[in-house]
Design a protein around this motif. Structure first.
Motif, PDB file in Angstrom:
ATOM      1  N   LYS A  20     -27.506 -22.093 -37.709  1.00  0.00           N
ATOM      2  CA  LYS A  20     -26.345 -21.250 -37.397  1.00  0.00           C
ATOM      3  C   LYS A  20     -25.204 -22.095 -36.836  1.00  0.00           C
ATOM      4  CE  LYS A  20     -29.017 -17.027 -36.527  1.00  0.00           C
ATOM      5  NZ  LYS A  20     -29.341 -15.962 -35.526  1.00  0.00           N
ATOM      6  N   TYR A  21     -25.311 -22.414 -35.567  1.00  0.00           N
ATOM      7  CA  TYR A  21     -24.264 -23.184 -34.893  1.00  0.00           C
ATOM      8  C   TYR A  21     -24.820 -23.696 -33.566  1.00  0.00           C
ATOM      9  CZ  TYR A  21     -23.865 -18.733 -32.408  1.00  0.00           C
ATOM     10  OH  TYR A  21     -24.151 -17.599 -31.705  1.00  0.00           O
ATOM     11  N   SER A  22     -24.021 -24.511 -32.898  1.00  0.00           N
ATOM     12  CA  SER A  22     -24.355 -24.959 -31.542  1.00  0.00           C
ATOM     13  C   SER A  22     -23.279 -24.445 -30.602  1.00  0.00           C
ATOM     14  CB  SER A  22     -24.421 -26.492 -31.472  1.00  0.00           C
ATOM     15  OG  SER A  22     -25.445 -26.988 -32.310  1.00  0.00           O
ATOM     16  N   LEU A  23     -23.687 -24.070 -29.414  1.00  0.00           N
ATOM     17  CA  LEU A  23     -22.781 -23.490 -28.440  1.00  0.00           C
ATOM     18  C   LEU A  23     -22.557 -24.473 -27.297  1.00  0.00           C
ATOM     19  CD1 LEU A  23     -21.349 -20.699 -28.116  1.00  0.00           C
ATOM     20  CD2 LEU A  23     -23.170 -20.106 -26.502  1.00  0.00           C
ATOM     21  N   VAL A  24     -21.295 -24.765 -27.017  1.00  0.00           N
ATOM     22  CA  VAL A  24     -20.965 -25.683 -25.933  1.00  0.00           C
ATOM     23  C   VAL A  24     -21.273 -25.042 -24.582  1.00  0.00           C
ATOM     24  CG1 VAL A  24     -19.119 -26.960 -24.772  1.00  0.00           C
ATOM     25  CG2 VAL A  24     -19.185 -26.836 -27.276  1.00  0.00           C
ATOM     26  N   ILE A  25     -22.019 -25.764 -23.758  1.00  0.00           N
ATOM     27  CA  ILE A  25     -22.301 -25.332 -22.380  1.00  0.00           C
ATOM     28  C   ILE A  25     -21.401 -26.090 -21.414  1.00  0.00           C
ATOM     29  CG2 ILE A  25     -24.041 -25.254 -20.542  1.00  0.00           C
ATOM     30  CD1 ILE A  25     -26.154 -24.972 -22.738  1.00  0.00           C
ATOM     31  N   GLY A  26     -21.275 -27.388 -21.639  1.00  0.00           N
ATOM     32  CA  GLY A  26     -20.402 -28.202 -20.803  1.00  0.00           C
ATOM     33  C   GLY A  26     -21.023 -28.544 -19.461  1.00  0.00           C
ATOM     34  N   ARG A  73     -14.703 -34.010 -21.320  1.00  0.00           N
ATOM     35  CA  ARG A  73     -13.281 -34.006 -20.982  1.00  0.00           C
ATOM     36  C   ARG A  73     -12.664 -32.618 -21.093  1.00  0.00           C
ATOM     37  NH1 ARG A  73     -10.317 -38.906 -21.381  1.00  0.00           N
ATOM     38  NH2 ARG A  73      -8.656 -37.858 -22.513  1.00  0.00           N
ATOM     39  N   GLY A  74     -13.465 -31.655 -21.562  1.00  0.00           N
ATOM     40  CA  GLY A  74     -12.949 -30.290 -21.646  1.00  0.00           C
ATOM     41  C   GLY A  74     -12.149 -30.004 -22.894  1.00  0.00           C
ATOM     42  N   ILE A  75     -12.143 -30.948 -23.847  1.00  0.00           N
ATOM     43  CA  ILE A  75     -11.441 -30.708 -25.104  1.00  0.00           C
ATOM     44  C   ILE A  75     -12.188 -29.638 -25.905  1.00  0.00           C
ATOM     45  CG2 ILE A  75     -10.732 -31.761 -27.297  1.00  0.00           C
ATOM     46  CD1 ILE A  75     -10.368 -34.381 -25.724  1.00  0.00           C
ATOM     47  N   ARG A  76     -13.512 -29.735 -25.874  1.00  0.00           N
ATOM     48  CA  ARG A  76     -14.357 -28.667 -26.422  1.00  0.00           C
ATOM     49  C   ARG A  76     -14.913 -27.885 -25.244  1.00  0.00           C
ATOM     50  NH1 ARG A  76     -15.082 -29.031 -31.775  1.00  0.00           N
ATOM     51  NH2 ARG A  76     -14.579 -31.019 -32.798  1.00  0.00           N
ATOM     52  N   LYS A  77     -14.524 -26.644 -25.156  1.00  0.00           N
ATOM     53  CA  LYS A  77     -14.772 -25.862 -23.952  1.00  0.00           C
ATOM     54  C   LYS A  77     -16.070 -25.067 -24.022  1.00  0.00           C
ATOM     55  CE  LYS A  77      -9.861 -25.375 -22.943  1.00  0.00           C
ATOM     56  NZ  LYS A  77      -9.952 -26.227 -21.752  1.00  0.00           N
ATOM     57  N   PRO A  78     -16.628 -24.698 -22.868  1.00  0.00           N
ATOM     58  CA  PRO A  78     -17.823 -23.855 -22.836  1.00  0.00           C
ATOM     59  C   PRO A  78     -17.609 -22.573 -23.642  1.00  0.00           C
ATOM     60  CG  PRO A  78     -17.386 -24.724 -20.648  1.00  0.00           C
ATOM     61  CD  PRO A  78     -16.218 -25.119 -21.507  1.00  0.00           C
ATOM     62  N   GLY A  79     -18.607 -22.251 -24.459  1.00  0.00           N
ATOM     63  CA  GLY A  79     -18.515 -21.067 -25.301  1.00  0.00           C
ATOM     64  C   GLY A  79     -18.031 -21.360 -26.710  1.00  0.00           C
ATOM     65  N   GLU A  80     -17.502 -22.560 -26.937  1.00  0.00           N
ATOM     66  CA  GLU A  80     -17.029 -22.913 -28.274  1.00  0.00           C
ATOM     67  C   GLU A  80     -18.214 -23.169 -29.202  1.00  0.00           C
ATOM     68  OE1 GLU A  80     -14.434 -26.455 -30.500  1.00  0.00           O
ATOM     69  OE2 GLU A  80     -14.246 -26.128 -28.333  1.00  0.00           O
ATOM     70  N   LYS A  81     -18.088 -22.721 -30.453  1.00  0.00           N
ATOM     71  CA  LYS A  81     -19.133 -22.925 -31.441  1.00  0.00           C
ATOM     72  C   LYS A  81     -18.873 -24.215 -32.218  1.00  0.00           C
ATOM     73  CE  LYS A  81     -20.226 -18.033 -32.162  1.00  0.00           C
ATOM     74  NZ  LYS A  81     -20.266 -16.910 -33.145  1.00  0.00           N
ATOM     75  N   LEU A  82     -19.920 -25.014 -32.374  1.00  0.00           N
ATOM     76  CA  LEU A  82     -19.852 -26.239 -33.155  1.00  0.00           C
ATOM     77  C   LEU A  82     -20.621 -26.028 -34.458  1.00  0.00           C
ATOM     78  CD1 LEU A  82     -20.568 -28.859 -30.330  1.00  0.00           C
ATOM     79  CD2 LEU A  82     -18.348 -27.954 -31.074  1.00  0.00           C
ATOM     80  N   ILE A  83     -19.942 -26.183 -35.575  1.00  0.00           N
ATOM     81  CA  ILE A  83     -20.547 -25.992 -36.900  1.00  0.00           C
ATOM     82  C   ILE A  83     -20.749 -27.355 -37.549  1.00  0.00           C
ATOM     83  CG2 ILE A  83     -20.374 -24.777 -39.096  1.00  0.00           C
ATOM     84  CD1 ILE A  83     -20.331 -22.924 -36.669  1.00  0.00           C
ATOM     85  N   GLU A  84     -21.970 -27.630 -37.978  1.00  0.00           N
ATOM     86  CA  GLU A  84     -22.295 -28.940 -38.545  1.00  0.00           C
ATOM     87  C   GLU A  84     -21.331 -29.351 -39.657  1.00  0.00           C
ATOM     88  OE1 GLU A  84     -26.200 -29.668 -39.963  1.00  0.00           O
ATOM     89  OE2 GLU A  84     -27.170 -29.282 -38.028  1.00  0.00           O
ATOM     90  N   GLY A  85     -21.130 -28.474 -40.616  1.00  0.00           N
ATOM     91  CA  GLY A  85     -20.290 -28.804 -41.758  1.00  0.00           C
ATOM     92  C   GLY A  85     -18.858 -29.097 -41.357  1.00  0.00           C
ATOM     93  N   GLU A  86     -18.332 -28.298 -40.446  1.00  0.00           N
ATOM     94  CA  GLU A  86     -16.952 -28.503 -39.999  1.00  0.00           C
ATOM     95  C   GLU A  86     -16.811 -29.824 -39.253  1.00  0.00           C
ATOM     96  OE1 GLU A  86     -15.862 -25.127 -37.702  1.00  0.00           O
ATOM     97  OE2 GLU A  86     -15.913 -23.727 -39.410  1.00  0.00           O
ATOM     98  N   LEU A  87     -17.803 -30.135 -38.413  1.00  0.00           N
ATOM     99  CA  LEU A  87     -17.761 -31.402 -37.679  1.00  0.00           C
ATOM    100  C   LEU A  87     -17.854 -32.586 -38.634  1.00  0.00           C
ATOM    101  CD1 LEU A  87     -20.112 -30.550 -34.668  1.00  0.00           C
ATOM    102  CD2 LEU A  87     -17.623 -30.792 -34.613  1.00  0.00           C
ATOM    103  N   ALA A  88     -18.731 -32.479 -39.623  1.00  0.00           N
ATOM    104  CA  ALA A  88     -18.892 -33.564 -40.593  1.00  0.00           C
ATOM    105  C   ALA A  88     -17.583 -33.815 -41.343  1.00  0.00           C
ATOM    106  CB  ALA A  88     -20.018 -33.233 -41.570  1.00  0.00           C
ATOM    107  N   ASN A  89     -16.913 -32.741 -41.757  1.00  0.00           N
ATOM    108  CA  ASN A  89     -15.646 -32.895 -42.488  1.00  0.00           C
ATOM    109  C   ASN A  89     -14.550 -33.487 -41.602  1.00  0.00           C
ATOM    110  OD1 ASN A  89     -16.683 -31.843 -44.877  1.00  0.00           O
ATOM    111  ND2 ASN A  89     -16.130 -29.731 -44.356  1.00  0.00           N
ATOM    112  N   SER A  90     -14.457 -33.016 -40.375  1.00  0.00           N
ATOM    113  CA  SER A  90     -13.376 -33.469 -39.504  1.00  0.00           C
ATOM    114  C   SER A  90     -13.553 -34.916 -39.069  1.00  0.00           C
ATOM    115  CB  SER A  90     -13.266 -32.567 -38.264  1.00  0.00           C
ATOM    116  OG  SER A  90     -14.428 -32.678 -37.456  1.00  0.00           O
ATOM    117  N   LEU A  91     -14.805 -35.361 -38.949  1.00  0.00           N
ATOM    118  CA  LEU A  91     -15.076 -36.740 -38.533  1.00  0.00           C
ATOM    119  C   LEU A  91     -15.280 -37.678 -39.712  1.00  0.00           C
ATOM    120  CD1 LEU A  91     -17.458 -36.112 -35.483  1.00  0.00           C
ATOM    121  CD2 LEU A  91     -15.035 -36.705 -35.456  1.00  0.00           C
ATOM    122  N   GLY A  92     -15.357 -37.122 -40.905  1.00  0.00           N
ATOM    123  CA  GLY A  92     -15.505 -37.962 -42.094  1.00  0.00           C
ATOM    124  C   GLY A  92     -16.864 -38.612 -42.217  1.00  0.00           C
TER     125      GLY A  92
END
Length: 235
Positions: free
Chosen positions: A68-74, A24-43
């Protein structure tokens, strides 16, 4: 912060949430996804996050850099072209199979959807136009009674969400789509399976012609799309 997820089918919910955000483009190409941050935000714990990221990488939506991180390609033009090829091969075949399964009552419902689409086109109600367009396609494809093809097409549908608003925001394209839907319905009512398949192919070709342009136009769209509570919608 994202809404906390309920502990029901956590793995699948995390995957669907992240996948939908990317498509849906909420997370855009080039955005970094961090495991810990995602885990905290999603509970949730890191395990379902890690599994979701792995599946997203397999689908080509992200690139994982271990520890390290994951990079959104989209969605890329290449992936969109492939999706349209899959649809062009499978959807007309499914529609052909649906002709003999659709009941008279379902045909009446299809005609009502067409009438609604013409009304929403005239009143420039894009949100409801999307809804009835999707319902029209869904009714036909579901009636094919081909569960594997239905599942594949449902998965492919998620990829076209990004350009549906742009497509139906162009009056000439909407008029063409509504007209072709009416032709599909008339051929279906006559139980002319060959004609239905032929018109469906032409219909999807018209959509694919515009897909790349629409993707580029919609790179910054956020929040305009309807909620995807029903994962079975079709362009």
């Amino acid at each position: 912060m994202l809404d906390k997820l309920r502990p029901q089918s956590i793995r699948e919910m995390v995957f669907k949430k992240l996948r939908q955000d990317i498509l849906r483009g909420i997370r855009k190409p080039g955005e970094k996804l961090i495991e810990g941050e995602l885990a905290n935000s999603l509970g949730v714990s890191r395990t379902p996050i890690r599994e979701a990221l792995h599946k997203l990488e397999q689908e080509g939506l992200i690139e994982v850099f271990p520890r390290k991180y994951s990079l959104v390609i989209g969605i890329t033009n290449e992936s969109l072209n492939e999706i349209n090829l899959i649809r062009a091969l499978l959807e007309p075949a499914a529609a052909k199979q649906a002709v003999d399964h659709l009941t008279d009552q379902q045909l009446q419902e299809m005609e009502e959807l067409l009438n609604q689409s013409e009304y929403y086109f005239q009143t420039n109600d894009i949100k409801n136009l999307l809804r009835v367009h999707d319902a029209f396609h869904q009714m036909i494809i579901t009636a094919s009674k081909l569960p594997r093809i239905i599942q594949v097409l449902e998965n492919m549908h998620d990829y076209i969400v990004r350009f549906r608003i742009s497509f139906l925001s162009h009056p000439e394209l909407v008029a063409r789509s509504v007209r072709e839907h009416r032709m599909i319905f008339e051929a279906t009512k006559l139980r002319d399976a060959e004609k239905v398949e032929e018109i469906f192919k032409e219909h999807l070709f018209g959509i694919s012609e515009y897909a790349t342009v629409a993707l580029e136009q919609n790179m910054n769209i956020m929040g305009e799309l309807p909620d995807e509570g029903n994962d079975s919608l079709f362009e």
